[in-house]
Design an enzyme around this catalytic site. Sequence first.
Site, PDB file in Angstrom:
ATOM      1  N   CYS A   5       0.849  -1.181   0.000  1.00 46.66           N
ATOM      2  CA  CYS A   5       0.000   0.000   0.000  1.00 46.66           C
ATOM      3  C   CYS A   5       0.888   1.235   0.000  1.00 46.66           C
ATOM      4  CB  CYS A   5      -0.880  -0.039   1.246  1.00 46.66           C
ATOM      5  SG  CYS A   5      -1.828   1.452   1.499  1.00 46.66           S
ATOM      6  N   CYS A  40      -3.568   7.412  -2.006  1.00 48.52           N
ATOM      7  CA  CYS A  40      -4.844   7.530  -2.722  1.00 48.52           C
ATOM      8  C   CYS A  40      -5.940   8.083  -1.846  1.00 48.52           C
ATOM      9  CB  CYS A  40      -5.254   6.181  -3.288  1.00 48.52           C
ATOM     10  SG  CYS A  40      -5.541   4.951  -2.002  1.00 48.52           S
ATOM     11  N   THR A  58      -4.091   4.292   7.457  1.00 45.87           N
ATOM     12  CA  THR A  58      -2.949   3.832   6.671  1.00 45.87           C
ATOM     13  C   THR A  58      -2.071   5.012   6.298  1.00 45.87           C
ATOM     14  OG1 THR A  58      -4.382   2.136   5.743  1.00 45.87           O
ATOM     15  CG2 THR A  58      -2.304   2.565   4.619  1.00 45.87           C
ATOM     16  N   GLU A  68      -0.278   1.255   9.794  1.00 40.15           N
ATOM     17  CA  GLU A  68      -1.566   1.826  10.138  1.00 40.15           C
ATOM     18  C   GLU A  68      -1.463   2.402  11.542  1.00 40.15           C
ATOM     19  OE1 GLU A  68      -1.389  -1.494   9.207  1.00 40.15           O
ATOM     20  OE2 GLU A  68      -1.853  -1.123   7.110  1.00 40.15           O
ATOM     21  N   HIS A  74     -12.968   5.623  -3.243  1.00 41.34           N
ATOM     22  CA  HIS A  74     -11.966   4.828  -2.542  1.00 41.34           C
ATOM     23  C   HIS A  74     -12.083   3.347  -2.914  1.00 41.34           C
ATOM     24  CE1 HIS A  74      -8.633   4.695   0.038  1.00 41.34           C
ATOM     25  NE2 HIS A  74      -9.200   4.079   1.056  1.00 41.34           N
ATOM     26  N   TYR A  90      -8.892   0.586  -5.021  1.00 37.59           N
ATOM     27  CA  TYR A  90      -8.340  -0.747  -4.823  1.00 37.59           C
ATOM     28  C   TYR A  90      -7.808  -1.352  -6.125  1.00 37.59           C
ATOM     29  CZ  TYR A  90      -8.879  -0.606   0.085  1.00 37.59           C
ATOM     30  OH  TYR A  90      -8.696  -0.252   1.396  1.00 37.59           O
ATOM     31  N   CYS A 144      -4.996  -0.659  -6.859  1.00 40.48           N
ATOM     32  CA  CYS A 144      -3.615  -0.923  -6.438  1.00 40.48           C
ATOM     33  C   CYS A 144      -3.366  -2.407  -6.215  1.00 40.48           C
ATOM     34  CB  CYS A 144      -3.279  -0.146  -5.176  1.00 40.48           C
ATOM     35  SG  CYS A 144      -4.334  -0.612  -3.777  1.00 40.48           S
ATOM     36  N   GLU A 150      -6.771  -5.823   4.444  1.00 36.31           N
ATOM     37  CA  GLU A 150      -7.205  -4.488   4.027  1.00 36.31           C
ATOM     38  C   GLU A 150      -8.082  -4.580   2.776  1.00 36.31           C
ATOM     39  OE1 GLU A 150      -4.025  -1.694   3.073  1.00 36.31           O
ATOM     40  OE2 GLU A 150      -5.513  -0.657   1.830  1.00 36.31           O
TER      41      GLU A 150
END
Lengths: 485, 485, 485, 485
Positions: free
Chosen positions: C100, C104, C191, C257, C292, C296, C298, C446
Amino acid sequence: MGLMTAEQYEESLRKLNLVVYQYGKRLENVVDDPVIRPSMRAVAKTYELAHHPEHADIMTATSHISGNRINRFTHIHQSVDDLVKKSRIGRLLGRETGCCFQRCVGMDALNALSIVTYAIDEKNDTSYYNRFLKYLEYVQANDLTCDGAMTDAKGDRSLPPSRQPDPDAYLHVVRETTDGIVVRGAKAHQTGAVNSHEIIVLPTLSMRAEDSAYAVSFALPSDAEGIVYIIGRQSCDTRKLEEGTLDRGNVFFGGHEALVVFEDVFVPWERVFLFGEHEFTGLLVESFAAYHRQSYACKVGVGDVLIGAAQTVAEYNGIEKAAHIRDKIVEMNHLNETLYCGCIACASQGHREAGGTYLVDILLANVHKHNITRFPYEIARIAQDIAGGLMVTLPSEQDLRSPETAKWLQKYLKTRADVPTENRLRILRLIENLTLGTAAVGYLTESLHGAGSPQAQRVMIFREGNLANKIKLAKSLAGIRQKAK
Amino acid sequence: MGLMTAEQYEESLRKLNLVVYQYGKRLENVVDDPVIRPSMRAVAKTYELAHHPEHADIMTATSHISGNRINRFTHIHQSVDDLVKKSRIGRLLGRETGCCFQRCVGMDALNALSIVTYAIDEKNDTSYYNRFLKYLEYVQANDLTCDGAMTDAKGDRSLPPSRQPDPDAYLHVVRETTDGIVVRGAKAHQTGAVNSHEIIVLPTLSMRAEDSAYAVSFALPSDAEGIVYIIGRQSCDTRKLEEGTLDRGNVFFGGHEALVVFEDVFVPWERVFLFGEHEFTGLLVESFAAYHRQSYACKVGVGDVLIGAAQTVAEYNGIEKAAHIRDKIVEMNHLNETLYCGCIACASQGHREAGGTYLVDILLANVHKHNITRFPYEIARIAQDIAGGLMVTLPSEQDLRSPETAKWLQKYLKTRADVPTENRLRILRLIENLTLGTAAVGYLTESLHGAGSPQAQRVMIFREGNLANKIKLAKSLAGIRQKAK
Amino acid sequence: MGLMTAEQYEESLRKLNLVVYQYGKRLENVVDDPVIRPSMRAVAKTYELAHHPEHADIMTATSHISGNRINRFTHIHQSVDDLVKKSRIGRLLGRETGCCFQRCVGMDALNALSIVTYAIDEKNDTSYYNRFLKYLEYVQANDLTCDGAMTDAKGDRSLPPSRQPDPDAYLHVVRETTDGIVVRGAKAHQTGAVNSHEIIVLPTLSMRAEDSAYAVSFALPSDAEGIVYIIGRQSCDTRKLEEGTLDRGNVFFGGHEALVVFEDVFVPWERVFLFGEHEFTGLLVESFAAYHRQSYACKVGVGDVLIGAAQTVAEYNGIEKAAHIRDKIVEMNHLNETLYCGCIACASQGHREAGGTYLVDILLANVHKHNITRFPYEIARIAQDIAGGLMVTLPSEQDLRSPETAKWLQKYLKTRADVPTENRLRILRLIENLTLGTAAVGYLTESLHGAGSPQAQRVMIFREGNLANKIKLAKSLAGIRQKAK
Amino acid sequence: MGLMTAEQYEESLRKLNLVVYQYGKRLENVVDDPVIRPSMRAVAKTYELAHHPEHADIMTATSHISGNRINRFTHIHQSVDDLVKKSRIGRLLGRETGCCFQRCVGMDALNALSIVTYAIDEKNDTSYYNRFLKYLEYVQANDLTCDGAMTDAKGDRSLPPSRQPDPDAYLHVVRETTDGIVVRGAKAHQTGAVNSHEIIVLPTLSMRAEDSAYAVSFALPSDAEGIVYIIGRQSCDTRKLEEGTLDRGNVFFGGHEALVVFEDVFVPWERVFLFGEHEFTGLLVESFAAYHRQSYACKVGVGDVLIGAAQTVAEYNGIEKAAHIRDKIVEMNHLNETLYCGCIACASQGHREAGGTYLVDILLANVHKHNITRFPYEIARIAQDIAGGLMVTLPSEQDLRSPETAKWLQKYLKTRADVPTENRLRILRLIENLTLGTAAVGYLTESLHGAGSPQAQRVMIFREGNLANKIKLAKSLAGIRQKAK
């Protein structure tokens, strides 16, 4: 002539002189044959909706050759937006017909030929592309429905075309004349064949030099001399021959498939688009396959119908608010929209080929189709779960109409007071149609095998997966020193 | 009389005077009706195999009342070994018939009644159990096939029996006489109903005090006055009316379901096994459900047939050694044997109930049936994958026999030189039969809903899951101090 | 100042005065802390790649307010193309970091605020939008990393914010001054919190009138007085404290996190973007969630790394050509690209909101994220399958370096002659990292819970599924007469 | 001496003189090593429970050689009932420890040797079986824990043992003396190795004539001269070295694996059970594999713990009655009990081998293990879904104990008023432990690869699937004439 209406389309079919066999007999009147007519109606929908203002944007396009407004099914994609609209047209018509509307395959064949004839000319200084454009102009001007015919009989699967015991196992050129060529062979599983004005033939696989006689692509009027159609039978096909419409499930629409036999059929040169250039058959197969795998966007539309049917039966039974029913409806939607993502994504990531034709992303088109081989089966299973067992134990429409038994069926198949019993039975028959009956052929088995069986997609996913690059990423993060390249 | 032969069984059916409707008409001759006859043949197999020495051990048992050798389908389980053999009998007959052989449901009803009549007597000092044993003796002595009828019409699913707008939505006692009771209502989805000598009625759900009139269980001859059967239609049912057998897929066997209407039918006291004891309906439903969920062992046998068919078609096409085909065959086997594990395990972990009847492990029986609602669909999908698209585009048998088209079909549907084309078509039709046709009703939809829909099993799995004990384990390992109990 | 370099970014962090706790102690030096530093490096990659010409097109954008070239992570989407590039940036950085990269969430918060502040002003004639644009200008001009903080502590899940025993269970306004507001509460699971310059706070759910004190959104410098960070621990976190890098798996990058506590923190008015307008919290939550969930994308990039690692280990073991290995690699790719289709499709089908900001298709964004909650787990399982058991039984790097044991490990962990044993161990540790270790936190858990747990997506899929329309389609095809509307 | 107590077991280990390396150093005190001790405790549980009267029936058995009551882990199965109890012992101990308790592998090795030594003698007139019985008597009399060591280092996977560049890639006999043999090589992934009194070595695959030097099986005391253990590291292993127990998740139990190196170790003849009889290695491998695949019954017990943990955290969060949570708990239970069905069924369908030893059904044991490679991953995913993201963002126990941060954690991680915050954290750490931490090694990765990787089971399922018989069934029902055989 511009855009045909649905009525004009039907009339145009009546003028064809097709040789069609079904249940062991030659059909006198194809258009009015009760088994075939529902499939004709589905194609007619592609003509009808082109005249609806609210759908005009996706149903029609501007020809890049004539500048005229044409039916999108005859269009060569000129942009990513065209590709995306092609995915949307598929879903739209799947929703409207609840079955296969058959006309995408011709569009896919035309677009693949647009790329490949251009590529051959580029390399060989031939003039296939111009020939193709002329043919395309004809198709667009007359708003024709084309069948795209690819799958050969194949004979012994372990042997290439030129080494088959029967040389006709793959369609091939048997002789060449000054005016054209003569071909022999058969194409299997031709969806909507007898609803088409034209048949466009493509090779079924990438040919090698020794198979050059099999490297051939051309177009013919569907009633050209020597072409014979033998209609395949579908699950529950003969319900269309019965009185009443209830037991059909889908009251209006359906599909059909045919084995198309070419008995030494003559093709004039102006309709030959590939002839012996075996080295381009791979590109042709791959381009067509990518386009056609995208076309399975239609199943998302059929999925919409099935979700609607499942929700309806849940409401008729009075259980639509039960948490597990709601959750199943969500799952059906989730899977169906995941499929939609696939056909949109491969279009959105499309690109321009050398001649200007836009092609979908090949990897994503294969990924999309591969999910189509899986999710409709699960959606169908959930629909049956929500429908309940009555879907397969329901007496016939005749029992519902018979004075002796109607009273019992009306009484004992009744659920909510405000729901007519017949409505409940109709929606159950629709779910049966989509999951076991004539439409299951299209929604399930064709989803598996149409545009290539699952393994065909896996081969492409492996090839397009760019493993070398992924290995590089992994080694880099793991701290493994890599040789410079 | 001992064990009937298949022929004797058929003859015994001819003596019945059943009122059966189908396609809007009353049937004159049920036994020879072409749609129903294949299902009769499947039941007949349960008689035939009982005479085969190699199957005698599982097909027959020793009656705990008479000490005679009886057909296992009339037996009350006396041990874990009996329960395991019941699972094996299901697989065996599923293999032999490729469909539902219908006779398990009566066995399950008898065993459930054996437990419940004993339990009522224990508590209420009644004499149901003796009455039941006498009835059982009659069934065993005459080697009868019993239908076990549970599912009511149900009307509005949001209301209990006694509050339905139509009081007959659930079968109930309409009046009591000195000699017995009179009942009205209907039982839906009755598999094999018209192949049965007897019909054993059970309540469909656990009844409350206000629903006492619906708390009733009894047995009747299948042709008792006032009982009417309306045959449900299955996908592709009318192929059995066509000439030839090829398009049927399964040439010999099939199934049928019926809606059974009880129009004020009289039941003498000696055949009433529960009458108003609503507090025992829960036990009756649960016991029957557990036994009947185990009975889905049969689908493992049908799965064997489908695996065999898939492997055959792969061999016919010459692709059986391709790694992906082999892997799919393995997956089919893996899923099918996982199902087998379920029906064996619930039997192996069975236990003795108070009166001596053995009952399967309820949790595992539900787990087993729950997998049955999933895996056959995936097995069917893989079978279609291996079969290829021809399964749904194949012309009719008439086309194969017609002199006009036979030559083309023989030529173009040929694969390996040593495989007769017709054999390939036969095996494809069998796969169609099992995944879309008449047998799909049993292998797929009935697997979902028979013996209770998936959610019914989930409710039981939740209830039987012993969460309190699992919480205790987890807290202990996490070092959470727990209160002593 | 324009685009920061990775080095400038690191320096900028050193200037922050953050209050950070970890393993029971306050950190003196956050940037160089070995547990946190890899996560800082991942964020730094978002700065570094913006300077690479080959990535400039997707890494940067033209500000719609200043017209300057800015990092895309500070950009407000102005077109569908921007949305598609956002999906591509996610995959790119996931590939480069294998984890991560944290940035973003701030972009998503900014875009959601762009829509919502505009909408509030439209209705209430307030001036939030201008205030937001000024803040945005500051963020863009200084190329800042923003944390988007949404998830509250939540206390008793069965009670709304205003009825919690502890009023601070949800972050809220404790008092209002002439210059601004004072807030208290905590945001969980943040995060990349301590790698951020700014923290943008959003409400965690749609608030009702009685919860108005909880309807608040604002931005603060990450080191504002009263903000405290407590670092969460990840699986295998302390391997970063060990000597050597091999056992970390991912040698360079990681994530972190934090629980972020707001102890009566003052927010000046110019940084307050929503204050009591509870009726807009639904829109804010839904817009942010949609953006959001798209982010994902990513995980597709991380999936690329894992596929690369699996293929590498297969090659190291010499089994990469085995059919079953190849098939598993195909399956990993297929699932991963299906995920890619989701994030591309929801972008491609995005639309312009009233103020000009482009928003993804909400239904498809939820569908995308929902698949993210499933497929990475299966991809990870397959990776472990290919890796083999050594992945979890491998001795430590210290054993590999120790003179006593090195000889045995070098000898007995050797596979192909041309593969250094250490390379094999490195790639196994990378797979361990991604499927069980620090990166599994991001790639698996996550993926389940980030941007909303699975059930949150299901609620949205139900809501956005347009069932009424689907029911209409189904009824029409079933021939059920429908009332005109 | 009869049944050892847990305390006696621990003392017996202290007497061993093992050579163990970990983190680059030789361990002085294995028994008290904090990383290894939890795994010793898990084995100790197999001794402790044998003394509990409520478990005596399944924890102990009557030796068929001495007639004494012995621990079942040293027993040779004498009946189907013994096999079923073996599955139940696995679940029981999995529940009690939440991890791998290591002792099954020795039992499986003993039983496989019981079959194979008997078979060799039958054919070759040797006396291995008596030798084995003597050894067994010693193991039973002293209630020893045996490691069963099978997996070799394997080197280049594309080459057989005798053609490896390094001849030691597979363990082999380097020389023969009058008193015995000397062996060299290594066995990988040895679970519980350093908690064992004995190590029983088996060949890792079916050997051919040229690999005869590799066809060897024997037993040694675990501290025999020349045996070296190098401990593998697990995800989160070093949490056991930290102060406090909370972050371990499982406070008491764990596992360990080791690479076991044999540096020219001498084995006396009386402990050699196979020596060069390469043609029996297939039987040995297959029997051991079948037994050991059954042994994955233990994962059902671990699944029980994980289900309990998930339900606990749902209750702590106050959401246990939400329909979707309940449904997920049902799904976990359903999958877990499906696994249970597998290990029960393969036992229930077991059979007697020639010498009297009972062996599980090989097909079903493979099917069982194959599901074990799938379902625990899905169960783990659901557990993480229910747990929520805090499972991976939770600060350390030190933060919970630190006066600076404890107040915030106590306040903001609080859910229901009656649930101590620490309890919530404990149960989350347990789920982390089972799905990402030390126990995930056993519950997930070992479930994949232990007792053979998935493909090993698929090979067996293909081989045992009896396709010929299934083809016969299908052809018969399809009406295909078959040749008599």
